[in-house]
Design an enzyme around this catalytic site. Structure first.
Site, PDB file in Angstrom:
ATOM      1  CE  LYS A 127     -14.330  21.726   3.577  1.00 17.57           C
ATOM      2  NZ  LYS A 127     -15.351  22.788   3.508  1.00 17.57           N
ATOM      3  CG  ASP A 167     -16.072  21.246   0.161  1.00 12.11           C
ATOM      4  OD1 ASP A 167     -16.456  22.259   0.758  1.00 12.11           O
ATOM      5  OD2 ASP A 167     -15.211  21.287  -0.745  1.00 12.11           O
TER       6      ASP A 167
END
Ligand code: GLU
Length: 446
Positions: A127, A167
């Site tokens: 991430k 995201d």
């Protein structure tokens, strides 16, 4: 042994990652779930799989300087945490939001390991992101920021190494600018990012996938209670990509979605949310959800996003951000008759809220399982890029549905195998962990 194992792992995690509360929270839940797995599989204990899995393989922190439209220079922070590559290249989104710090990226990266394992696709966990806020910035400012961000990130990613996506705060526009800069710097046209535009390597259904996937997963949860979506009242928090496409699919299946929100507040439309208006506001105008009531005066806008959980509903799909449902919000939902909660966002329920749902007999679909459709479809985008082919909408949608079904089955079976039938939180953690743990054990101490 179980408590001792949890305490000893957590003690080190807290000491080594001081102040990273969301990361501690995410790790604690997984470690508690997998304690019986470690007990049953001594080879995992010998190989220190739990102690290794909580430590990212690599963490990259970098400066992101950029100039705004007035020539003022700004400095943001860039992050990429490459958490685990046991089952495939690192895979996970980029979040651009002022709240981003290393702890947030680590919690998201850690969750991604297990989520990605559950998808049945060969993708590891990672991430990244930045504390940059795209809100209120011009397209040119966003482009310059993305170019600066990729000017460092490009040396760490690649289609077989690490494949970022979107995201919160990173959508089609940002992925385009990031891809353009990667292509320019490396002189390669590859599937280094997912969520790409349909004309240049993107996959049909990727935009819709997280929201659709969450609804497909909740469909299985409802079936287990002998129910379907027809006529159910649904409250969905957020009004970004996940919330919009969860609304679309739930409505198509006969549900009545009555509330959506953003960080300023929430709207309630008892006649059912008109999604065209929401899409116009959020996708085209990049506006605020309160603008909805200007076009639909019978709907109400309430200040304060937290209030959305006081709206009585049959199904709640928290699709905004982490820790948006606390214990008291969960109690209110249960009291008002909510029978199912599917997490569209990452870790939207606090541990206390999860307990309220499980104790209250609510069917609860945890984020790792329920929102895995987004990253699963990213993996389908990677497949298509490798083959240099494009599948039709129906083909990708059918694959997504199959994947969500398989995730549900894995969660149910793992929970049953470890004596906690019906607890999809434990089931998701165990099923995701087993695949990664077996792979790490096979690959030796690396
Ligand atoms: N950000 C999404 C998630 O939380 C998608 C990641 C991806 O597609 O790589 O799973």
């Amino acid at each position: 042994m179980s408590n001792q194992f949890v305490d000893s792992v957590m003690e080190k995690v807290v000491a080594r990652n001081a102040g990273e509360l969301e990361f501690h929270q995410a790790v604690q839940e997984v470690v508690e779930s997998i304690a019986p797995v470690i007990e049953r599989n001594p080879e995992f204990a010998r190989a220190k799989i739990a102690e290794r899995i909580v430590e990212p393989e690599r963490q990259i922190l970098f400066r992101v300087p950029w100039a705004d439209d007035n020539g003022q220079v700004h400095v943001n922070r860039g992050f990429r945490v490459e958490f685990n590559s046991a089952i495939g290249p690192y895979k996970g989104g980029l979040r651009f939001h002022p709240s981003v710090n290393l702890g947030i990226i680590k919690f998201l990266g850690f969750e991604q390991i297990f989520k990605n394992a559950l998808t049945t696709m060969p993708i590891g966990g990672g991430k990244g992101g930045s504390d940059f806020d795209p809100k209120g910035k011009s397209d040119n400012e966003v482009m310059r920021f993305c170019q600066s961000f990729m000017s460092e990130l490009f040396r760490h990613v690649g289609p077989d190494t690490d494949v970022p996506a979107g995201d919160i705060g990173v959508g089609a526009r940002e992925i385009g600018f990031l891809f353009g800069q990667y292509k320019k710097l490396t002189n390669t046209f590859t599937g280094v990012l997912t969520g790409k535009g349909l004309d240049w390597g993107g996959s049909l259904v990727r935009t819709e996938a997280t929201g659709y996937g969450t609804v497909y997963f909740v469909t299985r949860m409802l079936e287990a209670r002998g129910k379907d979506w027809d006529g159910l009242k649904v409250v969905i928090s957020g009004s970004g990509n996940v919330a919009i496409y969860a609304t679309q699919k739930a409505q198509a299946l006969g549900a009545k979605v009555i509330a959506l929100s953003d960080s300023n507040g929430y709207i309630v439309d008892n006649d059912g949310i008109k999604l065209d208006t929401v899409r116009q506001i959020k996708e085209i105008r990049r506006g605020r959800i309160k603008e909805y009531v200007e076009e639909h005066p019978s709907a109400e806008f309430h200040e304060g996003w937290e209030g959305i959980w006081t709206v009585p509903c049959d199904v709640a799909l928290p699709s905004a951000t982490q820790n948006e449902i606390d214990e008291s919000a969960a109690n209110t939902l249960v009291k008002n008759g909510c029978i199912a909660v599917g997490e569209g966002a990452n870790m939207p329920s606090t541990p206390e809220a999860v307990k309220v749902f499980l104790d209250g007999g609510v069917s609860f679909g945890p984020a790792k399982a329920a929102n895995a459709g987004g990253v699963a479809t990213s993996a389908l985008e990677m497949c298509q890029n490798s083959m240099r082919l494009n599948w039709t909408f129906e083909e990708v949608d059918r694959k997504l549905k199959d994947i969500m079904d398989r995730i549900y089955t894995q969660c149910v079976e793992a929970a049953d195998a470890y004596g906690c039938g019906g607890n999809l939180v434990t089931g998701a953690n165990i099923a995701g962990f087993l695949k990664v743990a077996r792979s790490m054990t096979a690959q030796g101490i690396v």
